[in-house]
Each structure stands twice: as structure tokens, then as C-alpha cells.
Motif scaffolding. Structure first.
Motif, short mmCIF file in Angstrom:
data_model
loop_
_atom_site.label_atom_id
_atom_site.label_comp_id
_atom_site.label_asym_id
_atom_site.label_seq_id
_atom_site.Cartn_x
_atom_site.Cartn_y
_atom_site.Cartn_z
N ARG A 1 3.64 43.90 -15.20
CA ARG A 1 5.03 43.40 -14.93
C ARG A 1 5.32 42.93 -13.67
O ARG A 1 5.88 41.95 -13.74
CB ARG A 1 5.86 44.78 -15.14
CG ARG A 1 7.20 44.68 -15.23
CD ARG A 1 8.00 46.23 -15.19
NE ARG A 1 9.43 45.98 -14.94
CZ ARG A 1 10.48 45.92 -15.84
NH1 ARG A 1 9.99 45.61 -17.06
NH2 ARG A 1 11.75 45.67 -15.42
N ASN B 1 4.73 48.12 -22.42
CA ASN B 1 5.94 47.60 -21.67
C ASN B 1 7.13 47.57 -22.74
O ASN B 1 8.22 48.05 -22.47
CB ASN B 1 6.04 46.44 -20.95
CG ASN B 1 5.32 46.58 -19.56
OD1 ASN B 1 5.17 47.77 -18.92
ND2 ASN B 1 4.56 45.60 -19.04
N ALA B 2 6.75 47.13 -23.89
CA ALA B 2 7.80 46.89 -24.97
C ALA B 2 8.09 48.36 -25.36
O ALA B 2 9.39 48.73 -25.89
CB ALA B 2 7.10 46.04 -26.21
N ASN C 1 -3.96 42.49 -20.92
CA ASN C 1 -2.48 41.91 -20.70
C ASN C 1 -1.77 42.17 -21.89
O ASN C 1 -0.71 42.74 -22.08
CB ASN C 1 -2.55 40.55 -20.53
CG ASN C 1 -2.96 40.12 -19.03
OD1 ASN C 1 -3.17 41.19 -18.26
ND2 ASN C 1 -3.28 38.87 -18.94
N TRP D 1 8.67 41.40 -24.59
CA TRP D 1 7.20 41.92 -24.41
C TRP D 1 6.53 42.12 -25.66
O TRP D 1 5.21 42.05 -25.64
CB TRP D 1 7.54 43.30 -23.75
CG TRP D 1 7.84 43.30 -22.20
CD1 TRP D 1 9.07 43.61 -21.65
CD2 TRP D 1 7.07 42.82 -21.18
NE1 TRP D 1 9.20 43.29 -20.27
CE2 TRP D 1 7.75 42.91 -20.20
CE3 TRP D 1 5.65 42.62 -20.92
CZ2 TRP D 1 7.24 42.78 -18.65
CZ3 TRP D 1 5.16 42.48 -19.96
CH2 TRP D 1 5.76 42.19 -18.76
N VAL E 1 9.56 36.51 -20.14
CA VAL E 1 9.64 37.93 -19.69
C VAL E 1 10.19 37.87 -18.07
O VAL E 1 10.55 38.91 -17.53
CB VAL E 1 8.46 38.58 -19.73
CG1 VAL E 1 8.31 39.77 -19.26
CG2 VAL E 1 8.25 39.09 -21.18
N TYR F 1 6.14 32.83 -23.52
CA TYR F 1 6.79 34.34 -23.52
C TYR F 1 6.54 35.00 -22.18
O TYR F 1 7.58 35.74 -21.82
CB TYR F 1 6.14 35.23 -24.45
CG TYR F 1 6.69 34.91 -25.93
CD1 TYR F 1 8.22 34.96 -26.34
CD2 TYR F 1 5.82 34.58 -27.10
CE1 TYR F 1 8.69 34.77 -27.57
CE2 TYR F 1 6.47 34.19 -28.49
CZ TYR F 1 7.92 34.51 -28.52
OH TYR F 1 8.45 34.30 -29.92
N GLU F 2 5.70 34.72 -21.37
CA GLU F 2 5.44 35.37 -20.13
C GLU F 2 6.56 34.80 -19.19
O GLU F 2 7.12 35.64 -18.32
CB GLU F 2 4.10 34.85 -19.58
CG GLU F 2 2.97 35.65 -20.10
CD GLU F 2 1.57 35.39 -19.05
OE1 GLU F 2 0.83 36.23 -19.08
OE2 GLU F 2 1.44 34.16 -18.55
N PRO G 1 13.14 40.63 -17.88
CA PRO G 1 12.00 41.73 -17.90
C PRO G 1 12.21 42.95 -18.68
O PRO G 1 11.39 43.57 -18.94
CB PRO G 1 11.77 41.85 -16.44
CG PRO G 1 12.91 41.71 -15.70
CD PRO G 1 13.48 40.52 -16.46
N ALA H 1 1.51 44.42 -22.15
CA ALA H 1 2.74 44.07 -22.78
C ALA H 1 3.54 44.79 -23.63
O ALA H 1 4.51 45.18 -24.09
CB ALA H 1 2.52 42.71 -23.32
#
Length: 222
Positions: free
Chosen positions: A133, A217-218, A210, A185, A175, A171-172, A179, A214
Motif C-alpha cells: 500500500r 487490504n481489501a 502482491n 483492492w 488504487v 487497478y494499481e 487507496p 491486495a
């Protein structure tokens, strides 16, 4: 062996979160979705100008934006009483005396607090998720020049054509702008785990890492 285990855990986590996402989407689809404005003081959404209105209040600016399907954001100059409507938005810029607003959708569901801790998720993986992140939000990451609508449209088109790598990159980028959007995410996790690692690179280990980060983080934002 460790690499295979890491990828297996990534897929397991993603499947779990994807199922949770389906349930959340189903619940939200049954609720009446509404649009509202989220504002940030002393800020500006630079570029993507749609049109401007002079001698209006900030409430009038909000109402005008909400009433125009093409409006996704605005910047309101409090001193000049000038409302700049935006067709899209990207990174917030500092602008003293201005108010930046963006259109967000709400489903009316109550806030049930933070999700429970995942007992099976080791601390080092949680730290890894935070580092991922931080990387996307840090100064070393090349921030996108496209607006959010353009980024998401490109990501969705890449998904439809099976170009998972392009979807992952879009998508990166998305984000890095939003964020705190758990759905972004989750989409990033799904596409990252679908990418075929390039030969003779470290992607065989970095992509599962990664993807797991992700997905975690979601979950933290669910």
C-alpha cells in the motif's frame, strides 16, 4: 515449495474475499443507492474541467454537480464563489481557500465497524500488505495522468479481453488515487493473481505476494 504455498494461500484468500464481495454486492443491490458529495478543504481536483458557474454557494455547486450525470467532481473557490465542475478527477492538489468535492455512491447500509482479525494471516504478510500500500501511495510510484473514470474503463476493458497484466496496472493506478476503496483492492488482487509471470523474472514470487497483499487490504476495508 514456499513459493507454491504462498500462491496457494493467495488464491485461497482471494476466493474467500471474492465470495464475501458477492454477498456484499447482492446486499447492496437490494438497497437504494444514492449519490452524495464528499469534500476536502483547501484542495483542488486539477483538470478535467466540464464547465464553471460564478456567484454560487458551495451548496449550489454540490447540487449542480449531483444533478448533472457528466459531473464527477468539482472545485469550489470560496473567495470568488466560483464552481468548477469536473468530468473526472485524479490526485488532490493543495489549494488554499478552495474546496474539492467528488461524487460518491452510498448504499445506506449501517457501519458495522472494522472486520475481525484474521488469525491464520501471519504478521509478516500483514506487514507486506502495508508495504505494498505504501509503495502505491509513495512518491516513487508514477501517479496516473488519467482520471478515475478513464482508469476504471481501461481496466474493465482489459479484463474483458483477458489482458490481466494491463488490468492489474490500471487497478494499481486507480488504487494510488483511491487507496481506501476496498473494491478496487479486490479487483487488483483478482487480476494480479491471474497474470502469467514473465520468464526469468522475480514475478513468480512477487505477483502472488502482491495479490495476497491486495486481497488483505481489501479485507481490512470491508
Amino acid at each position: 515449495m514456499a513459493m507454491r504455498a504462498a500462491r496457494g494461500l493467495s488464491i485461497l484468500i482471494l476466493l474467500f474475499f471474492a465470495w464475501a464481495n458477492v454477498l456484499a454486492w447482492s446486499s447492496a443491490a437490494q438497497a437504494a443507492e444514492a449519490r452524495r458529495i464528499a469534500t476536502t478543504d483547501n484542495s483542488d481536483y486539477f483538470g478535467f474541467d466540464l464547465r464553471s458557474d460564478q456567484n454560487v454557494t458551495i451548496d449550489q455547486c454540490k447540487t449542480t454537480c449531483l444533478g448533472d450525470p457528466a459531473c464527477r467532481a468539482f472545485t469550489y473557490n470560496k473567495k470568488a464563489k466560483w464552481c468548477f465542475l469536473k468530468s473526472d478527477y485524479n490526485q488532490l492538489k493543495t489549494f488554499n481557500g478552495a474546496v474539492a468535492g467528488k461524487v460518491v455512491n452510498i448504499d445506506g447500509d449501517p457501519d458495522i465497524g472494522a472486520p475481525p482479525e484474521l488469525a491464520f494471516f501471519p504478521n509478516w504478510m500483514a506487514d507486506q500488505a502495508q508495504q505494498y500500500r505504501n509503495k502505491l501511495l509513495g512518491p516513487a510510484y508514477d501517479k496516473p495522468t488519467e482520471g478515475m473514470a478513464a482508469l476504471l474503463n481501461a481496466a474493465e476493458q482489459a479484463v474483458l479481453t483477458g489482458d490481466h497484466r494491463s488490468a492489474m496496472l490500471k487497478y494499481e493506478a486507480a488504487v494510488s488515487v483511491l487507496p481506501d476503496d476496498g473494491q478496487l483492492w479486490l479487483n487488483l488482487a483478482r487480476e494480479t493473481l491471474a497474470v502469467q509471470p514473465a520468464a526469468s523474472t522475480s514475478e513468480a514470487s512477487t505477483l502472488p505476494a502482491n495479490g495476497t497483499s491486495a486481497a488483505f487490504n481489501a479485507y481490512k476495508l470491508s
